[in-house]
Design a protein around this motif. Structure first.
Motif, short mmCIF file in Angstrom:
data_model
loop_
_atom_site.label_atom_id
_atom_site.label_comp_id
_atom_site.label_asym_id
_atom_site.label_seq_id
_atom_site.Cartn_x
_atom_site.Cartn_y
_atom_site.Cartn_z
N LYS A 1 -7.63 0.71 -6.17
CA LYS A 1 -8.65 1.40 -5.38
C LYS A 1 -7.95 2.22 -4.30
O LYS A 1 -6.77 2.02 -4.00
N ALA A 2 -8.72 3.17 -3.73
CA ALA A 2 -8.13 4.08 -2.76
C ALA A 2 -9.17 4.51 -1.74
O ALA A 2 -10.38 4.49 -1.99
N SER A 3 -8.68 4.91 -0.57
CA SER A 3 -9.50 5.60 0.43
C SER A 3 -8.89 6.98 0.65
O SER A 3 -7.66 7.12 0.69
N VAL A 4 -9.76 7.98 0.76
CA VAL A 4 -9.31 9.35 1.00
C VAL A 4 -9.93 9.83 2.30
O VAL A 4 -11.15 9.84 2.44
N ILE A 5 -9.08 10.21 3.25
CA ILE A 5 -9.54 10.68 4.56
C ILE A 5 -9.27 12.18 4.65
O ILE A 5 -8.13 12.62 4.69
N SER A 6 -10.34 12.97 4.66
CA SER A 6 -10.20 14.43 4.80
C SER A 6 -10.09 14.79 6.27
O SER A 6 -10.87 14.30 7.10
N MET B 1 -5.79 16.01 3.04
CA MET B 1 -6.33 14.68 2.76
C MET B 1 -5.21 13.64 2.83
O MET B 1 -4.11 13.86 2.32
N ILE B 2 -5.51 12.52 3.47
CA ILE B 2 -4.63 11.36 3.42
C ILE B 2 -5.18 10.43 2.35
O ILE B 2 -6.31 9.95 2.45
N VAL B 3 -4.41 10.19 1.32
CA VAL B 3 -4.81 9.29 0.24
C VAL B 3 -4.12 7.95 0.47
O VAL B 3 -2.89 7.87 0.45
N HIS B 4 -4.92 6.92 0.71
CA HIS B 4 -4.38 5.57 0.92
C HIS B 4 -4.62 4.74 -0.33
O HIS B 4 -5.77 4.49 -0.70
N LEU B 5 -3.55 4.34 -1.00
CA LEU B 5 -3.64 3.49 -2.17
C LEU B 5 -3.47 2.05 -1.72
O LEU B 5 -2.44 1.69 -1.13
N ARG C 1 2.94 6.08 8.67
CA ARG C 1 4.03 6.81 8.00
C ARG C 1 3.56 7.25 6.61
O ARG C 1 3.05 6.44 5.83
N MET C 2 3.74 8.52 6.31
CA MET C 2 3.39 9.05 4.99
C MET C 2 4.51 8.73 4.00
O MET C 2 5.67 9.11 4.21
N ASP C 3 4.17 8.04 2.93
CA ASP C 3 5.17 7.69 1.92
C ASP C 3 5.53 8.88 1.05
O ASP C 3 6.67 8.99 0.59
N HIS C 4 4.53 9.76 0.83
CA HIS C 4 4.78 10.91 -0.03
C HIS C 4 3.99 12.12 0.46
O HIS C 4 3.05 12.00 1.26
N TYR C 5 4.39 13.27 -0.07
CA TYR C 5 3.75 14.55 0.27
C TYR C 5 3.57 15.35 -1.01
O TYR C 5 4.50 15.47 -1.82
N ILE C 6 2.35 15.87 -1.21
CA ILE C 6 2.07 16.72 -2.38
C ILE C 6 1.29 17.94 -1.92
O ILE C 6 0.30 17.81 -1.18
N GLU C 7 1.72 19.10 -2.35
CA GLU C 7 1.06 20.37 -1.97
C GLU C 7 0.70 21.16 -3.23
O GLU C 7 1.51 21.27 -4.15
N VAL C 8 -0.51 21.71 -3.25
CA VAL C 8 -0.97 22.55 -4.36
C VAL C 8 -1.48 23.85 -3.78
O VAL C 8 -2.17 23.85 -2.75
N ASP C 9 -1.18 24.99 -4.43
CA ASP C 9 -1.71 26.25 -3.92
C ASP C 9 -2.87 26.73 -4.79
O ASP C 9 -3.22 26.13 -5.80
N SER D 1 0.84 -1.20 0.00
CA SER D 1 0.00 0.00 0.00
C SER D 1 0.88 1.25 0.00
O SER D 1 2.10 1.17 0.13
N MET D 2 0.24 2.41 -0.13
CA MET D 2 0.97 3.68 -0.12
C MET D 2 0.08 4.76 0.48
O MET D 2 -1.13 4.79 0.23
N ASP D 3 0.67 5.63 1.29
CA ASP D 3 -0.08 6.73 1.92
C ASP D 3 0.55 8.07 1.54
O ASP D 3 1.77 8.24 1.67
N ILE D 4 -0.29 8.98 1.07
CA ILE D 4 0.18 10.28 0.61
C ILE D 4 -0.59 11.38 1.32
O ILE D 4 -1.83 11.35 1.36
N LEU D 5 0.11 12.32 1.90
CA LEU D 5 -0.55 13.50 2.47
C LEU D 5 -0.64 14.57 1.39
O LEU D 5 0.37 14.99 0.84
#
Length: 367
Positions: free
Chosen positions: A119-124, A109-113, A176-184, A77-81
Motif C-alpha cells: 500500500k502507499a500514500s501519495v502527498i501532492s 508528489m511524495i510517494v510513500h511506500l 529523507r527521499m530514498d529516490h527521485y523520478i522525473e517525467v517531462d 518503508s520508502m519515500d520517492i519524490l
C-alpha cells in the motif's frame, strides 16, 4: 598420419551405422531449437539491457546534497519524490514559449511506500505553495542561491534542478527521499500512447482551450495528448486553480494503475519492452535507480499496489496571507502528515479536515 575415414572401411562403417529413430531425431531437433531460442533470446535481452541502460538519465542526489539531509529511517518503508517537469524547450515547445530554457516542477508528489510495499500514500504538493527554501547550488553557473523563508515551491527546481527540489522537500517534511523520478511532458504522452491509452469516465464535459482538451461526458479512452491535457487542465474544472488540477491528477493516476493491471502488461513481452524503451528515454532518476536492473527491481516491488490501497491527499494548505493567488501549508496539519509517514502509518483524517486541497469537486469529474 592417415585418415581412415576417407577409405573404404570408413565409408562402410558409415553405411552400416543405423539411423536414429524419428522420435530421437525430433527430440534432438527440438533441443537444438530450444537452445537456439535461448541463445538468441539471451543476446536480444542483452542488447535491450545495454540499449535501455543507455537511455537512462540520472542525477547524483547524494553527492549534490552530502550530509545535510534528514536521517535515513530504516523501517522497511520508502519515500520517492516524483516530479513532472514543464520545460518548454525542445519537443515541449508546443505547450508555450521557451522561457530561456528554464523549467519548473509542474507536478510534485511524495510517494510513500509502506513496509511490504502493498500500500502507499501519495502527498501532492501544490506548485504555488509558499514555503522556506534552503540555499541551493544553481544549475546555471554553479553559484549558490541563498533561498529564503518565503519562496514559491516550484521555483526550487528552476533554481537548482532536481537536487534543490529534493532538498526543499526534505526541509519541508523532515523526511529523507530514498529516490527521485522525473517525467517531462513529451515523455508522459509517449508512455500513455505505448500503453494503448487510458480509459476514464467523466461525469461532465471538460473543455479547456489552454491545455487543448475537449472531452464529452461519459466513457473516454485518452491518448497521450488527451491524457496530458487532462492532468494539466486548470480552467476546465473546479475553480480554475492548481488544487483542482491536483485532484484530476490523482484521479488519473488511479485510472492509470487500473489500466496497467487490466492489460496484463507483464504477460505481453513486446509491449513491456516498448514501454521500457519509451520510459527509460523519458525519465530521469537518482543514481541508485539509474540502471535497468535496479529500475526493474523497483518496478516489480510495486506490483502489489492497486488503486484501492493507495491513499492520495494534497498537502494541507490554506490561502496565503500575503498573496491570495498562492497557498501556504497549515503548520499543525502538515506536521500530522509528515509524522505519519515517518512512523510508516496512514495519514490521519484530521490532517486534511481544514485544508483547501481536498475540498473541491474536481476529483469527482473523473472516475
Amino acid at each position: 598420419m592417415s585418415d581412415d575415414s576417407t577409405g573404404s572401411g570408413g565409408r562402410a562403417a558409415r553405411r552400416r551405422r543405423r539411423k536414429p529413430p524419428k522420435r530421437r531425431r525430433a527430440l534432438a531437433i527440438a533441443a537444438w531449437s530450444a537452445a537456439g531460442v535461448v541463445l538468441l533470446g539471451g543476446a536480444g535481452l542483452g542488447y535491450f539491457y545495454f540499449k535501455l541502460n543507455g537511455n537512462l538519465k540520472t542525477v547524483d542526489i547524494d553527492q549534490a546534497l552530502g550530509a545535510d539531509r534528514p536521517q535515513n529511517v530504516d523501517n522497511g518503508s520508502m519515500d520517492i519524490l516524483v516530479l513532472g517537469s514543464d520545460s518548454r524547450g525542445g519537443a515541449n515547445g508546443e505547450y508555450g514559449p521557451d522561457d530561456g530554457g528554464s523549467a519548473r516542477s509542474d507536478t510534485a508528489m511524495i510517494v510513500h511506500l509502506y513496509e511490504g510495499h502493498q500500500k502507499a500514500s501519495v502527498i501532492s504538493i501544490p506548485r504555488d505553495t509558499m514555503t522556506a527554501r534552503p540555499a541551493c547550488t544553481t544549475t546555471k553557473g554553479g553559484k549558490t542561491d541563498p533561498g529564503g523563508t518565503r519562496k514559491q515551491f516550484n521555483e526550487a527546481y528552476t533554481i537548482g534542478g532536481a537536487a534543490c527540489a529534493v532538498k526543499t522537500v526534505e526541509k519541508m517534511s523532515g523526511i529523507r527521499m530514498d529516490h527521485y523520478i522525473e517525467v517531462d511532458f513529451t515523455g508522459f504522452k509517449k508512455i500513455i500512447d505505448t500503453l494503448g491509452g487510458v480509459d476514464v469516465t467523466t461525469s461532465k464535459p471538460i473543455k479547456d482551450d489552454y491545455s487543448h482538451l475537449d472531452l464529452p461526458a461519459g466513457p473516454n479512452k485518452l491518448n497521450g495528448e488527451q491524457a496530458l491535457g487532462l492532468v494539466r487542465t486548470r480552467h476546465g474544472v473546479g475553480d480554475g486553480g492548481d488544487l483542482g488540477r491536483i485532484q484530476l491528477q490523482q484521479a488519473f493516476i488511479k485510472a492509470l494503475i487500473k489500466q496497467v493491471k487490466s492489460i496484463g502488461l507483464f504477460d505481453n513481452p513486446k509491449r513491456l519492452l516498448d514501454l521500457a524503451d519509451t520510459g527509460t528515454k523519458t525519465i530521469t532518476t537518482d543514481r541508485a535507480l539509474g540502471d535497468v536492473k535496479s529500475l526493474m527491481g523497483f518496478a516489480q516491488s510495486l506490483q502489489g499496489i492497486d488503486a484501492h490501497n493507495m491513499q492520495m491527499i494534497t498537502l494541507p494548505v490554506t490561502v496565503d496571507a500575503l498573496d491570495s493567488d498562492r497557498v501556504a501549508p497549515l503548520t499543525k496539519q502538515s506536521k500530522l502528515v509528515w509524522d505519519a509517514l515517518l512512523a510508516d502509518q496512514p495519514v490521519p483524517a484530521e490532517a486534511t479536515e481544514n485544508s483547501m486541497g481536498d475540498k473541491g469537486t474536481a476529483g469527482g469529474v473523473v472516475q
